[in-house]
Design a protein around this motif. Sequence first.
Motif, short mmCIF file in Angstrom:
data_model
loop_
_atom_site.label_atom_id
_atom_site.label_comp_id
_atom_site.label_asym_id
_atom_site.label_seq_id
_atom_site.Cartn_x
_atom_site.Cartn_y
_atom_site.Cartn_z
N UNK A 120 0.83 -1.20 0.00
CA UNK A 120 0.00 0.00 0.00
C UNK A 120 0.86 1.25 0.00
N UNK A 121 0.28 2.34 -0.47
CA UNK A 121 0.88 3.67 -0.36
C UNK A 121 -0.18 4.62 0.18
N UNK A 122 0.26 5.72 0.77
CA UNK A 122 -0.68 6.70 1.30
C UNK A 122 -1.58 7.22 0.18
N UNK A 123 -1.03 7.46 -1.00
CA UNK A 123 -1.82 7.96 -2.13
C UNK A 123 -2.89 6.94 -2.55
N UNK A 124 -2.53 5.66 -2.55
CA UNK A 124 -3.50 4.63 -2.94
C UNK A 124 -4.63 4.51 -1.91
N UNK A 125 -4.29 4.61 -0.63
CA UNK A 125 -5.32 4.55 0.41
C UNK A 125 -6.26 5.74 0.29
N UNK A 126 -5.70 6.95 0.09
CA UNK A 126 -6.53 8.14 -0.05
C UNK A 126 -7.44 8.01 -1.26
N UNK A 127 -6.94 7.53 -2.39
CA UNK A 127 -7.75 7.35 -3.59
C UNK A 127 -8.86 6.32 -3.35
N UNK A 128 -8.55 5.24 -2.63
CA UNK A 128 -9.55 4.23 -2.33
C UNK A 128 -10.65 4.81 -1.44
N UNK A 129 -10.28 5.60 -0.45
CA UNK A 129 -11.29 6.24 0.41
C UNK A 129 -12.20 7.14 -0.42
N UNK A 130 -11.61 7.92 -1.32
CA UNK A 130 -12.41 8.82 -2.16
C UNK A 130 -13.37 8.04 -3.05
N UNK A 131 -12.92 6.90 -3.57
CA UNK A 131 -13.79 6.07 -4.43
C UNK A 131 -14.93 5.44 -3.64
N UNK A 132 -14.68 5.06 -2.41
CA UNK A 132 -15.68 4.32 -1.61
C UNK A 132 -16.74 5.20 -0.98
N UNK A 133 -16.41 6.45 -0.69
CA UNK A 133 -17.33 7.29 0.06
C UNK A 133 -17.71 8.52 -0.75
N UNK A 134 -18.90 8.49 -1.31
CA UNK A 134 -19.41 9.58 -2.13
C UNK A 134 -19.50 10.86 -1.32
N UNK A 135 -19.19 11.96 -1.94
CA UNK A 135 -19.31 13.25 -1.28
C UNK A 135 -18.18 13.55 -0.31
N UNK A 136 -17.16 12.67 -0.23
CA UNK A 136 -16.02 12.94 0.63
C UNK A 136 -16.30 12.81 2.11
N UNK A 137 -17.35 12.07 2.47
CA UNK A 137 -17.69 11.91 3.88
C UNK A 137 -18.04 10.46 4.17
N UNK A 138 -17.53 9.97 5.31
CA UNK A 138 -17.88 8.65 5.81
C UNK A 138 -18.99 8.88 6.83
N UNK A 139 -20.16 8.34 6.58
CA UNK A 139 -21.32 8.59 7.44
C UNK A 139 -21.78 7.31 8.13
N UNK A 140 -22.06 7.44 9.42
CA UNK A 140 -22.71 6.38 10.19
C UNK A 140 -23.88 7.04 10.91
N UNK A 141 -24.75 6.28 11.56
CA UNK A 141 -25.84 6.93 12.31
C UNK A 141 -25.34 7.83 13.44
N UNK A 142 -24.13 7.56 13.95
CA UNK A 142 -23.62 8.33 15.09
C UNK A 142 -22.68 9.48 14.70
N UNK A 143 -21.97 9.36 13.60
CA UNK A 143 -20.91 10.33 13.30
C UNK A 143 -20.71 10.45 11.79
N UNK A 144 -20.22 11.63 11.38
CA UNK A 144 -19.78 11.86 10.01
C UNK A 144 -18.33 12.31 10.05
N UNK A 145 -17.49 11.66 9.26
CA UNK A 145 -16.07 12.01 9.20
C UNK A 145 -15.77 12.57 7.82
#
Length: 65
Positions: free
Chosen positions: A16-41
């Motif tokens: 892994x690389x930091x750039x690859x992890x950041x790109x994967x996060x961006x692909x997985x979470x629309x709108x740039x936010x990770x949302x759960x019922x309790x918190x938004x990151x």
Amino acid sequence: MVEIWRDGRSSLDGDVTAAAVRADLADRFAGGRYRTPEVTVPLESVRLSQEAPSRIRIALTAGTR
């Protein structure tokens, strides 16, 4: 392998690389936010650092309610 410490920090081991992890996060979470019922990151607040050629540290990240 993923390691998670008591204070919330974590790291990833493997091919892994930091750039690859950041790109994967961006692909997985629309709108740039990770949302759960309790918190938004907002993913731009996630701090990644390359600790070794195949080790990424993910700093403790706070979300909002």
